[in-house]
Scaffold this motif. Sequence first.
Motif, PDB file in Angstrom:
ATOM      1  N   ALA A 178      12.989   7.401  74.709  1.00 26.62           N
ATOM      2  CA  ALA A 178      14.409   7.060  74.739  1.00 26.62           C
ATOM      3  C   ALA A 178      15.105   7.590  73.500  1.00 26.62           C
ATOM      4  N   VAL A 179      16.353   8.003  73.660  1.00 28.10           N
ATOM      5  CA  VAL A 179      17.179   8.433  72.536  1.00 28.10           C
ATOM      6  C   VAL A 179      18.513   7.710  72.627  1.00 28.10           C
ATOM      7  N   ARG A 197      -2.300  -4.623  57.664  1.00 29.72           N
ATOM      8  CA  ARG A 197      -3.440  -4.625  58.600  1.00 29.72           C
ATOM      9  C   ARG A 197      -3.869  -3.222  58.997  1.00 29.72           C
ATOM     10  N   PRO A 251      12.161   1.853  70.225  1.00 26.15           N
ATOM     11  CA  PRO A 251      12.143   3.150  69.530  1.00 26.15           C
ATOM     12  C   PRO A 251      13.477   3.513  68.881  1.00 26.15           C
ATOM     13  N   PHE A 252      14.519   2.737  69.133  1.00 29.95           N
ATOM     14  CA  PHE A 252      15.820   2.982  68.474  1.00 29.95           C
ATOM     15  C   PHE A 252      16.224   1.673  67.815  1.00 29.95           C
ATOM     16  N   ASP A 253      16.471   1.715  66.529  1.00 27.10           N
ATOM     17  CA  ASP A 253      16.849   0.485  65.848  1.00 27.10           C
ATOM     18  C   ASP A 253      18.015   0.710  64.881  1.00 27.10           C
ATOM     19  N   ARG A 254      18.614   1.892  64.933  1.00 31.84           N
ATOM     20  CA  ARG A 254      19.731   2.151  64.009  1.00 31.84           C
ATOM     21  C   ARG A 254      20.655   3.203  64.592  1.00 31.84           C
ATOM     22  N   ALA A 314      -0.216  -8.266  68.402  1.00 33.69           N
ATOM     23  CA  ALA A 314       0.864  -7.587  67.683  1.00 33.69           C
ATOM     24  C   ALA A 314       0.468  -6.130  67.432  1.00 33.69           C
ATOM     25  N   ASP A 315       1.446  -5.259  67.346  1.00 30.53           N
ATOM     26  CA  ASP A 315       1.265  -3.812  67.118  1.00 30.53           C
ATOM     27  C   ASP A 315       0.759  -3.060  68.342  1.00 30.53           C
ATOM     28  N   PHE A 344      19.663  12.557  65.574  1.00 33.08           N
ATOM     29  CA  PHE A 344      19.329  12.081  66.930  1.00 33.08           C
ATOM     30  C   PHE A 344      19.147  10.563  66.980  1.00 33.08           C
ATOM     31  N   GLN A 345      19.576   9.883  65.938  1.00 34.27           N
ATOM     32  CA  GLN A 345      19.559   8.419  65.909  1.00 34.27           C
ATOM     33  C   GLN A 345      18.166   7.846  66.168  1.00 34.27           C
ATOM     34  N   LEU A 346      17.134   8.491  65.611  1.00 38.24           N
ATOM     35  CA  LEU A 346      15.776   8.002  65.828  1.00 38.24           C
ATOM     36  C   LEU A 346      15.417   7.014  64.725  1.00 38.24           C
ATOM     37  N   GLY A 347      14.774   5.946  65.104  1.00 38.97           N
ATOM     38  CA  GLY A 347      14.374   4.938  64.122  1.00 38.97           C
ATOM     39  C   GLY A 347      13.291   5.480  63.215  1.00 38.97           C
TER      40      GLY A 347
END
Lengths: 189, 424
Positions: A167-168, B173, A126-129, A76-77, B126-129
Motif C-alpha cells: 500500500a502507498v 527482542r 505500512p503507512f504511518d505518516r 507481537a511482531d 512516496f509517504q512511506l513509513g
Amino acid sequence: MTRLKPTWLLLALAMLLQWALPAGVALHSEAILRSGTRYYLHTAPVDPLDAFRGRYVALRFADASVRLPAGLPWRADMRVAVPLHVGPDHFARFGTPSPTPPAQGDYLMATLRNVDADGVASLDLPFDRYYLDERAAPAAERAYRAANAGKTSADAYVTIRVRNGDAVLEALFIDNLPIQRYLAGSLPH
Amino acid sequence: MSKQVAAWLLSELPELERAGVLDAASAARLRAHYAEAGSDTVAPGLSATLGALLLGLGVILLVAHNWDQWGRALRLLVVALPLAAGQAACAWTLFRHPDSRGWRECSATFAALAFAAALALVSQIFQLGGALDRYLLGCALVGLPLLYALDSSVLAVLIGAALLGWVGAQDERMRQPLLVLLAFATLLPHVVSVWRRAPHSMRSTWLIGWLVPLVFAALSLTMPAMRQFAAFWLSAWALLLIQLDSAIGGEASLIRRPLRAYGELGWALVALAATFPDFWRESWFGQGGATTLWQTGLVAILLLALGLLCTVHALWRRRWLLAALSLPMLVTASTQAGFGAPPASLLALLFNAYVLAIGIALISEGLRAQRLRAVSSGLTLIAVLVLLRFFGSEWSFVLRGVAFVVVGLAFLAANLWLRRKVRS
C-alpha cells in the motif's frame, strides 16, 4: 591500470546499489499509485518532527485494533495479511487478520504491534505518516486539532492505493479537501 | 621520517628504478608507504572531510524541506542530483587523484551521505513509513563497497556509527549479537589494511579509536542479559584489547595506541571498583532481558576462551605482568557465574593487594626498562587506590587530610627522584 581494476569494480557495485535501492522503492511505489485500488481511511493526525525527513503529520487509525481468530499462535511482531472491506459510508475497515493472504479481495501486509490477553491486536500499518512542506505541517496539525476538539466540523481521512498487499499513501484530506488546498488559505504567502 | 625526507625519497624513486637498484614492485610499495606516512597530517584531510559532511547535510536539509508545490518527478530529480554528483566525485577521484587521501575521504563521505539522503527522501516523496533500523542497516551495507573502493576511513567510522544506530533502533527482542559481530566484521579488512600500511599513524589511531567503542557499545546493546555480568564483560574486553595491543602495539606513545588506552582504562575501572566489598555484593546494572540467551552465552564463552588463551600465551612467553592483568576477568567470571554469594570482604582485600602489586610491578618494570610512562602509570594506580581507600574509610577529616598531605608529598618526591633516575 590492472591494479586499479578491483577498485573500479567495487565503485561500479557501489554505484549500482546506490541507484538500485531508491529507484526500486520509487518505481514500486509509483506502480502502486498508478494501478492500485483506492481506499479511504479515517485518521487522527499529530505533528512530530523528523530530522531526517522534514516535517510530517503522523497518522493514527481509529480502526487499527482488530480481534484475532482463536486457535493460531499469534505474537507481537508477526506479519499478517489484513483484508480491506468497504463500508456503506465508503470508508474502508480492516478485516480479520490471517498469517497468509486471502484468496480474494484486497489486503494489506501489516505487523502485529502487540496482542492482549483477549486476543485483540493493534496493527502497525505500512503507512504511518504524511509528509508536508515544512511550513505547512504545523498549520495542518493546528487545523486537525481544532477539528478533533470539536471547534470545527472538519473530518480527516486519507486515500491509499493497494496492490498485492502493498500500500502507498496517496493523499490526506481535511474537510473533503486535499490538505494542501485546505491550508492554502490559512498560510501566509 | 620527516615529510621533507619522505618527499626527497619519493622523488628519487624513478632514478633508482632506472638504475636497477629497485624493481617496480618495491618502488610501488615505497610510494604507497610514504604517501600514507606523508598524509599523516590532520588539518587538510579533516577540513576537507568536514566540508563534505556539511555539504551533504546541507543538501539533506534543503531537500527535506519537501517542496510540496513540485511534482514527484521533479522532486525525484532533485534527490538524484547530489547522488550523481557524489558518484561523479568518486569516479573523478579514482581517475585523477587516486593517491589523494583528501579526495578519497571527501568523495566517499559525500556519496554515502547523498545516498542516505536519497533513500530517506524517496520514502518522504512516496509517504512511506519505513523503519529506522532497516534504513540505517541499508545505508551501512550499501556504503561498504564504496568504503573499499575509495579506502575511506571516515566512511568506515560513519558505517560503524550507522551499525550502532541500527542496533539501537531495533526492538530489543530483535537484536542478535552474532549478527552484529558479523556486521562489524565487514569493516575489519579496512582496519587491518590501514594498520598494516601505517601502524600508529594518526589515521589508524583515529580509525581504531572510534571503531572500538562503537563495537563495544553495539554488542553491549544486543546483550541485555550481559548487564548483570557487566564487570566480567568490561574486564574481558579490557584484557583482550591490552593483549591485542601487546601483540601489535610496539613502542608508540599511549595516545597512538587506542587499544591499549581503552584496555587500561577498562581494566583499571574494574580492578579499582573490585577493591570495594559492595562491588561483590550488588548487581550494579540490574537484571537484563532473557532474549538471545544462547548467543549471549556463546559470546561470553568465546570471550572467556580468548582471554584464557591470551593469558596462557603471556605466561608461556614469561610476561608475568601481562598475564596478571587477566585476574579481574577470571575472578568476575567465576563469581558472576552464580555459584552462591562470593566472599565480598575477602575478595575486596585480595583486589586491594592485587592493584597495589600491579602498581609496584609497573614501577619496577618501568625502572628496569627505563620507561617513564610505566613508572607514572604505576604511581597513578597506587595513588588512585590510596585515594579510594581514604574516601571509603571511616577516618576523621583531620586524619584524612594529614594522610592526603603525607601521601601526596611522598608521591611528588618519588616522581622527582624517578624522573632523575630514568633520565640519567
